[in-house]
Design a protein around this motif. Structure first.
Motif, PDB file in Angstrom:
ATOM      1  N   UNK A  20      -2.088 -35.299  23.707  1.00  0.00           N
ATOM      2  CA  UNK A  20      -2.771 -34.890  22.474  1.00  0.00           C
ATOM      3  C   UNK A  20      -3.569 -36.045  21.887  1.00  0.00           C
ATOM      4  N   UNK A  21      -4.453 -35.727  20.972  1.00  0.00           N
ATOM      5  CA  UNK A  21      -5.257 -36.749  20.302  1.00  0.00           C
ATOM      6  C   UNK A  21      -4.368 -37.805  19.650  1.00  0.00           C
ATOM      7  N   UNK A  22      -3.262 -37.367  19.042  1.00  0.00           N
ATOM      8  CA  UNK A  22      -2.378 -38.293  18.338  1.00  0.00           C
ATOM      9  C   UNK A  22      -1.872 -39.391  19.273  1.00  0.00           C
ATOM     10  N   UNK A  23      -1.474 -39.042  20.485  1.00  0.00           N
ATOM     11  CA  UNK A  23      -0.986 -40.016  21.443  1.00  0.00           C
ATOM     12  C   UNK A  23      -2.107 -40.976  21.845  1.00  0.00           C
ATOM     13  N   UNK A  24      -3.286 -40.442  22.078  1.00  0.00           N
ATOM     14  CA  UNK A  24      -4.430 -41.262  22.467  1.00  0.00           C
ATOM     15  C   UNK A  24      -4.801 -42.258  21.370  1.00  0.00           C
ATOM     16  N   UNK A  25      -4.784 -41.805  20.133  1.00  0.00           N
ATOM     17  CA  UNK A  25      -5.224 -42.637  19.022  1.00  0.00           C
ATOM     18  C   UNK A  25      -4.203 -43.691  18.616  1.00  0.00           C
ATOM     19  N   UNK A  26      -2.933 -43.446  18.839  1.00  0.00           N
ATOM     20  CA  UNK A  26      -1.895 -44.315  18.297  1.00  0.00           C
ATOM     21  C   UNK A  26      -1.223 -45.202  19.333  1.00  0.00           C
ATOM     22  N   UNK A  27      -1.472 -44.953  20.609  1.00  0.00           N
ATOM     23  CA  UNK A  27      -0.811 -45.695  21.678  1.00  0.00           C
ATOM     24  C   UNK A  27      -1.806 -46.635  22.351  1.00  0.00           C
ATOM     25  N   UNK A  28      -1.532 -47.935  22.320  1.00  0.00           N
ATOM     26  CA  UNK A  28      -2.437 -48.931  22.902  1.00  0.00           C
ATOM     27  C   UNK A  28      -2.627 -48.732  24.408  1.00  0.00           C
ATOM     28  N   UNK A  29      -1.711 -48.000  25.007  1.00  0.00           N
ATOM     29  CA  UNK A  29      -1.762 -47.740  26.448  1.00  0.00           C
ATOM     30  C   UNK A  29      -3.084 -47.085  26.859  1.00  0.00           C
ATOM     31  N   UNK A  30      -3.722 -46.351  25.917  1.00  0.00           N
ATOM     32  CA  UNK A  30      -4.939 -45.601  26.248  1.00  0.00           C
ATOM     33  C   UNK A  30      -6.208 -46.317  25.801  1.00  0.00           C
ATOM     34  N   UNK A  31      -6.116 -47.622  25.581  1.00  0.00           N
ATOM     35  CA  UNK A  31      -7.312 -48.409  25.336  1.00  0.00           C
ATOM     36  C   UNK A  31      -7.608 -48.702  23.884  1.00  0.00           C
ATOM     37  N   UNK A  32      -6.804 -48.153  22.977  1.00  0.00           N
ATOM     38  CA  UNK A  32      -7.001 -48.450  21.571  1.00  0.00           C
ATOM     39  C   UNK A  32      -6.814 -49.949  21.350  1.00  0.00           C
ATOM     40  N   UNK A  33      -7.629 -50.542  20.460  1.00  0.00           N
ATOM     41  CA  UNK A  33      -7.477 -51.963  20.173  1.00  0.00           C
ATOM     42  C   UNK A  33      -6.045 -52.235  19.728  1.00  0.00           C
ATOM     43  N   UNK A  34      -5.464 -53.330  20.198  1.00  0.00           N
ATOM     44  CA  UNK A  34      -4.075 -53.667  19.866  1.00  0.00           C
ATOM     45  C   UNK A  34      -3.850 -53.592  18.363  1.00  0.00           C
ATOM     46  N   UNK A  35      -2.739 -53.003  17.978  1.00  0.00           N
ATOM     47  CA  UNK A  35      -2.455 -52.812  16.554  1.00  0.00           C
ATOM     48  C   UNK A  35      -2.490 -54.128  15.781  1.00  0.00           C
ATOM     49  N   UNK A  36      -2.032 -55.203  16.402  1.00  0.00           N
ATOM     50  CA  UNK A  36      -1.993 -56.491  15.701  1.00  0.00           C
ATOM     51  C   UNK A  36      -3.388 -57.081  15.504  1.00  0.00           C
ATOM     52  N   UNK A  37      -4.363 -56.616  16.287  1.00  0.00           N
ATOM     53  CA  UNK A  37      -5.742 -57.115  16.157  1.00  0.00           C
ATOM     54  C   UNK A  37      -6.603 -56.193  15.290  1.00  0.00           C
ATOM     55  N   UNK A  38      -6.102 -54.998  15.028  1.00  0.00           N
ATOM     56  CA  UNK A  38      -6.871 -53.983  14.301  1.00  0.00           C
ATOM     57  C   UNK A  38      -6.925 -54.279  12.807  1.00  0.00           C
ATOM     58  N   UNK A  39      -8.030 -53.915  12.209  1.00  0.00           N
ATOM     59  CA  UNK A  39      -8.091 -53.882  10.750  1.00  0.00           C
ATOM     60  C   UNK A  39      -7.288 -52.671  10.259  1.00  0.00           C
ATOM     61  N   UNK A  40      -7.055 -52.598   8.950  1.00  0.00           N
ATOM     62  CA  UNK A  40      -6.421 -51.400   8.389  1.00  0.00           C
ATOM     63  C   UNK A  40      -7.352 -50.208   8.614  1.00  0.00           C
ATOM     64  N   UNK A  41      -6.900 -49.158   9.303  1.00  0.00           N
ATOM     65  CA  UNK A  41      -7.816 -48.054   9.621  1.00  0.00           C
ATOM     66  C   UNK A  41      -8.377 -47.340   8.394  1.00  0.00           C
ATOM     67  N   UNK A  42      -7.566 -47.164   7.355  1.00  0.00           N
ATOM     68  CA  UNK A  42      -8.018 -46.371   6.205  1.00  0.00           C
ATOM     69  C   UNK A  42      -7.626 -47.063   4.900  1.00  0.00           C
ATOM     70  N   UNK A  43      -8.640 -47.283   4.055  1.00  0.00           N
ATOM     71  CA  UNK A  43      -8.446 -47.931   2.757  1.00  0.00           C
ATOM     72  C   UNK A  43      -9.167 -47.126   1.697  1.00  0.00           C
ATOM     73  N   UNK A  44      -8.512 -46.860   0.589  1.00  0.00           N
ATOM     74  CA  UNK A  44      -9.141 -46.096  -0.496  1.00  0.00           C
ATOM     75  C   UNK A  44     -10.150 -46.969  -1.226  1.00  0.00           C
ATOM     76  N   UNK A  45     -11.381 -46.503  -1.331  1.00  0.00           N
ATOM     77  CA  UNK A  45     -12.436 -47.258  -1.985  1.00  0.00           C
ATOM     78  C   UNK A  45     -12.280 -47.346  -3.486  1.00  0.00           C
TER      79      UNK A  45
END
Length: 578
Positions: A20-45
């Motif tokens: 599912x999309x959720x697995x692809x988006x949240x698991x680094x195994x599928x090429x997502x930038x490593x969580x420790x290198x990622x910026x915060x995905x969502x921030x309230x303006x």
């Protein structure tokens, strides 16, 4: 002649079709930038509240557990259509975690445009057979009216938090459970079993049911598979990889992006919400457009990438007294889509902001977004860019013959891994639009070579009937059906006319019924008839013109292009901007 992506467009990696999309988006195994290198995905303006990448993972898991208990939805039981959730809300940082939680359970998420009227929302609830509705306090009254008409009980209505700044002190009634409460309840529940999908299941299962008018007609549910979203996310990432990757061993460049466009719209849903998070970008989420808060967010968060639609760009150009008071120097890239951006407008913007790269993309709900995009190293103002990896295109004549020459207009027909499954419960429209993986866009296009010799797509006209108001779709057939329901209307055609602020606005060409009264009074009555039942972007801002007969073909089809040409000539004679 089949047009293909340039070799410089990047190479598309294998596309997973069993997750599912959720697995692809949240698991680094599928090429997502490593969580420790990622910026915060969502921030309230507005509030500055932010979720880190790892917090999103945890939040999705907890919401999924809570939804499973709340609705009795289990990951490996039943069809996805047994687990359909409609979401009708302003933009929030909680939307995507909720969407992915539904996907974690194998369900379908159907986002509704926040500008919908109760009647429009009722249609989507009924058509999608949504089992529940998530909304927000500013849209609760519309949601209650729509739910009542659709037979959805109040107990199946839930609330998402929105910033205090837009609530004006209003408090949510205690009788409605919130997504936060579902999340908190999920913390104490046992882990969910993993989804067990076989090869190809991600390509067959619907993940999002977004509503589009397609090439013509009333809004239809577009069935977007998990693989469609995954594919376009990978296509966009591959296309941009070259200029985002830094030298050495450092991670790819990440951006701070603007999340202003409606999360219910396919442009924002895939390009900003999915591709951005996958690449490790930070998205500054704003619930709606208001010039001051928009500019403040750019200045405060030092936003580097603006994702806009042409009407906002035009508004910036006409509001330079306000814009000049804010520091917008952090902006490196402006990406525009949903409607074509004219060369003159792009040039005017470039003069004021010479350090900003102007990029444009083209796509549809039916292609799960991006078909072509401008590469930062191949700017060609006025074009919709070059094909992204994985897409093929043809230009076809009305006689269905292939055009093989550059700069020769015809209908754009495309094929690629993100082309969707079809329309829900509408075999006729599906057959008219999709064939052997190819999708008829209904848009007239030409292919031209950029100064660098790269093939670019230019959208030059619209064969299909859609009107684009601030990037939002308006189906003429929908407004025509509504106006024909009025006893004073004998016949009607709705067309688009140009507008400086909105890009296009609807105008009604009306044949009055006998004894209908004066033109002036009837125009007021019909304008109110639309405003009482339709979303604001569907209002007849272009006005109403009364005629003796609507031009039609021998088969009865409205000659919409003839009417548009007549209007254009009338505007020219009146000295109006064409």
């Amino acid at each position: 002649m089949v047009f293909l992506p340039a070799k410089s467009a990047g190479e598309l990696p294998p596309i997973p079709d069993n997750i599912p999309i959720s697995e692809f988006m949240l698991n680094e195994k599928y090429g997502r930038l490593a969580h420790d290198s990622s910026r915060d995905p969502y921030t309230c303006g507005f509030t500055g509240k932010s979720y880190s990448s790892r917090e999103v993972v945890s939040r999705v898991d907890n919401i999924a557990r809570g939804l499973s208990k709340e609705f009795g939805w289990a990951p490996n039981q039943g069809s996805e259509w047994d687990k359909t959730l409609a979401v009708f809300t302003l933009n929030t940082i909680d939307s995507l975690p909720l969407f992915w939680a539904v996907h974690r359970l194998g369900g379908v998420l159907s986002p509704a445009n926040a500008s919908y009227s109760a009647a429009e929302l009722t249609h989507q609830i009924l058509d999608s057979k949504a089992k529940a509705l998530v909304t927000c306090l500013p849209l609760l009254s519309i949601s209650l009216e729509a739910a009542a008409k659709a037979g959805l009980p109040k107990s199946k209505i839930y609330l998402l938090d929105v910033p205090e700044q837009i609530l004006g002190g209003a408090k949510a009634p205690a009788e409605y459970k919130t997504v936060d409460q579902i999340h908190d309840a999920g913390k104490s529940l046992p882990p969910l079993e993993e989804l067990r999908w076989s090869a190809g299941e991600g390509a067959r299962r619907t993940a999002f049911l977004c509503y589009s008018s397609g090439t013509s007609g009333l809004p239809k549910g577009v069935m977007i598979s998990h693989r469609n979203v995954i594919a376009n996310t990978l296509q966009i990432t591959a296309f941009e990889h070259g200029y985002r990757t830094n030298s050495g061993t450092r991670p790819p460049q990440t951006d701070v992006s603007l999340g202003l466009l409606p999360q219910s719209h396919i442009y924002a849903l895939v390009v900003i919400c999915h591709s951005g998070a996958y690449r490790g970008d930070q998205t500054i989420v704003l619930p709606k457009f208001e010039l001051q808060s928009y500019l403040k967010s750019i200045e405060h968060f030092k936003i580097t990438s603006l994702f806009l639609v042409p009407p906002i760009i035009i508004h910036m150009l006409s509001s330079q007294q306000v814009c000049s008071k804010f520091d917008l120097s952090s902006v490196r890239t402006l990406f525009t889509g949903a409607a074509p951006l004219g060369v003159e407008t792009a040039t005017d913007f470039q003069k004021i902001y010479p350090n900003v790269l102007i990029r444009q993309g083209y796509g549809l709900t039916e292609t799960c977004t991006v078909v072509s995009s401008t590469h930062p190293e191949d700017i060609f103002l006025g074009s919709s860019g070059a094909l992204v990896p994985g897409f093929e295109a043809r230009i076809m004549t009305p006689e269905n013959e292939e055009i093989t020459k550059y700069d020769t207009p015809g209908e754009l027909v495309v094929r690629g891994p993100s082309v969707v499954l079809g329309y829900l419960n509408n075999e006729k429209a599906t057959k008219e639009t999709f064939e052997d993986g190819w999708m008829r866009t209904g848009d007239e296009a030409v292919v031209r070579l950029s100064p660098k010799g790269i093939e670019h797509v230019f959208i030059v006209d619209r064969i299909k009937e859609l009107i684009k108001v601030k990037g939002l779709q308006v189906a003429p057939a929908e407004l025509e059906a509504h106006l024909l329901a009025h006893p004073a209307v004998s016949d009607v055609a709705v067309i688009a006319i140009p507008d400086d602020r909105a890009g296009e606005v609807p105008k009604a060409i009306v044949v009055k019924a006998p004894g209908a009264g004066s033109d002036e009074e009837l125009a007021k009555t019909l304008t109110k008839h639309v405003e009482d039942h339709k979303a604001r972007h569907k209002f007849l801002k272009g006005g109403i013109r009364f005629v003796d007969a609507i031009p039609k073909s021998p088969s009865g089809k409205i000659l919409r292009r003839l009417i548009r040409d007549q209007e254009k000539e009338a505007r020219r004679k009146a000295g109006a901007k064409l």
